[in-house]
Design a protein around this motif. Structure first.
Motif, PDB file in Angstrom:
ATOM      1  N   TRP A  13      30.101 -18.054 -39.195  1.00  0.00           N
ATOM      2  CA  TRP A  13      29.312 -17.588 -38.610  1.00  0.00           C
ATOM      3  C   TRP A  13      28.124 -17.033 -39.570  1.00  0.00           C
ATOM      4  O   TRP A  13      26.810 -17.069 -39.497  1.00  0.00           O
ATOM      5  CB  TRP A  13      29.676 -16.615 -37.559  1.00  0.00           C
TER       6      TRP A  13
ATOM      7  N   GLN B   7      26.029 -19.744 -41.063  1.00  0.00           N
ATOM      8  CA  GLN B   7      24.939 -20.294 -40.261  1.00  0.00           C
ATOM      9  C   GLN B   7      24.011 -19.482 -40.078  1.00  0.00           C
ATOM     10  O   GLN B   7      22.697 -19.631 -39.995  1.00  0.00           O
ATOM     11  CB  GLN B   7      25.613 -20.694 -38.810  1.00  0.00           C
ATOM     12  N   ALA B   8      24.262 -17.935 -40.009  1.00  0.00           N
ATOM     13  CA  ALA B   8      23.184 -17.070 -40.131  1.00  0.00           C
ATOM     14  C   ALA B   8      22.098 -17.458 -41.290  1.00  0.00           C
ATOM     15  O   ALA B   8      20.683 -17.069 -40.922  1.00  0.00           O
ATOM     16  CB  ALA B   8      23.739 -15.700 -39.981  1.00  0.00           C
TER      17      ALA B   8
ATOM     18  N   ASP C 162      20.038 -20.287 -40.505  1.00  0.00           N
ATOM     19  CA  ASP C 162      19.132 -19.951 -39.239  1.00  0.00           C
ATOM     20  C   ASP C 162      17.761 -19.080 -40.100  1.00  0.00           C
ATOM     21  O   ASP C 162      16.635 -19.276 -39.794  1.00  0.00           O
ATOM     22  CB  ASP C 162      19.579 -19.357 -38.220  1.00  0.00           C
TER      23      ASP C 162
ATOM     24  N   GLN D 240      18.084 -15.469 -34.075  1.00  0.00           N
ATOM     25  CA  GLN D 240      19.380 -16.296 -34.092  1.00  0.00           C
ATOM     26  C   GLN D 240      20.164 -16.032 -35.431  1.00  0.00           C
ATOM     27  O   GLN D 240      21.404 -15.802 -35.324  1.00  0.00           O
ATOM     28  CB  GLN D 240      19.081 -17.898 -33.992  1.00  0.00           C
TER      29      GLN D 240
ATOM     30  N   LYS E 163      23.760 -14.322 -35.020  1.00  0.00           N
ATOM     31  CA  LYS E 163      25.062 -14.688 -35.789  1.00  0.00           C
ATOM     32  C   LYS E 163      25.517 -13.975 -36.692  1.00  0.00           C
ATOM     33  O   LYS E 163      26.904 -13.721 -37.079  1.00  0.00           O
ATOM     34  CB  LYS E 163      24.573 -16.213 -36.339  1.00  0.00           C
TER      35      LYS E 163
ATOM     36  N   LYS F  46      27.536 -11.132 -34.794  1.00  0.00           N
ATOM     37  CA  LYS F  46      28.788 -11.898 -34.652  1.00  0.00           C
ATOM     38  C   LYS F  46      29.758 -12.267 -35.620  1.00  0.00           C
ATOM     39  O   LYS F  46      30.985 -12.018 -35.418  1.00  0.00           O
ATOM     40  CB  LYS F  46      28.466 -13.099 -33.781  1.00  0.00           C
TER      41      LYS F  46
ATOM     42  N   HIS G 281      24.112 -12.848 -25.798  1.00  0.00           N
ATOM     43  CA  HIS G 281      23.029 -13.044 -26.947  1.00  0.00           C
ATOM     44  C   HIS G 281      22.169 -11.711 -26.938  1.00  0.00           C
ATOM     45  O   HIS G 281      21.153 -11.652 -27.735  1.00  0.00           O
ATOM     46  CB  HIS G 281      22.078 -14.148 -26.279  1.00  0.00           C
TER      47      HIS G 281
END
Length: 129
Positions: A8, A11-12, A15, A37, A41, A44, A57
């Motif tokens: 995660w 991916q952050a 993004d 986003q 992420k 999260k 979200h």
């Protein structure tokens, strides 16, 4: 750090890179979305590292869960979260802000949101175990 949390966070970071890339192309509304986003992420990732899975979200809600269930002080990034969370919706839907999203954002807006996302990600990195 749990492997899933690491995914995660990675991916952050991607993004965030996308948010920066879309500034260079002049797609400032897209940059706003990707900045939100990236922050989402990252938050999260922190929750997952703490054994929590959240599907919301709403960045404000995620921040409160981090505060209450993980026990971290979140005041350092609260103002960034307040600014970023709106852009999950208004950067994408014409009916969310009563206008076309791409007309709402300037380069300065996009750059400011990217900086806020960067601050959130750095805070998350410092608090990941």
């Amino acid at each position: 750090m749990r492997e899933e949390a690491e995914k995660w966070l990675r991916q952050a970071l991607e993004d965030l890179a996308t948010a920066k890339d879309t500034i260079t192309t002049g797609h400032y509304y897209a940059s706003a979305f990707w900045a939100e986003q990236a922050a989402e992420k990252a938050l999260k990732a922190l929750l997952i590292a703490g054994g929590k899975i959240e599907r919301t979200h709403d960045l404000n809600e995620l921040l409160e869960i981090i505060k209450e269930e993980i026990g971290l002080s979140v005041e350092e990034i609260r103002s960034e979260i307040i600014k970023l969370t709106l852009h999950y919706t208004i950067s994408r839907y014409p009916d969310a802000a009563n206008t076309i999203p791409y007309s709402l954002y300037s380069k300065e807006d996009a750059e400011e949101l990217v900086k806020k996302a960067e601050k959130v990600i750095e805070w998350v990195k410092r608090n990941l175990h």
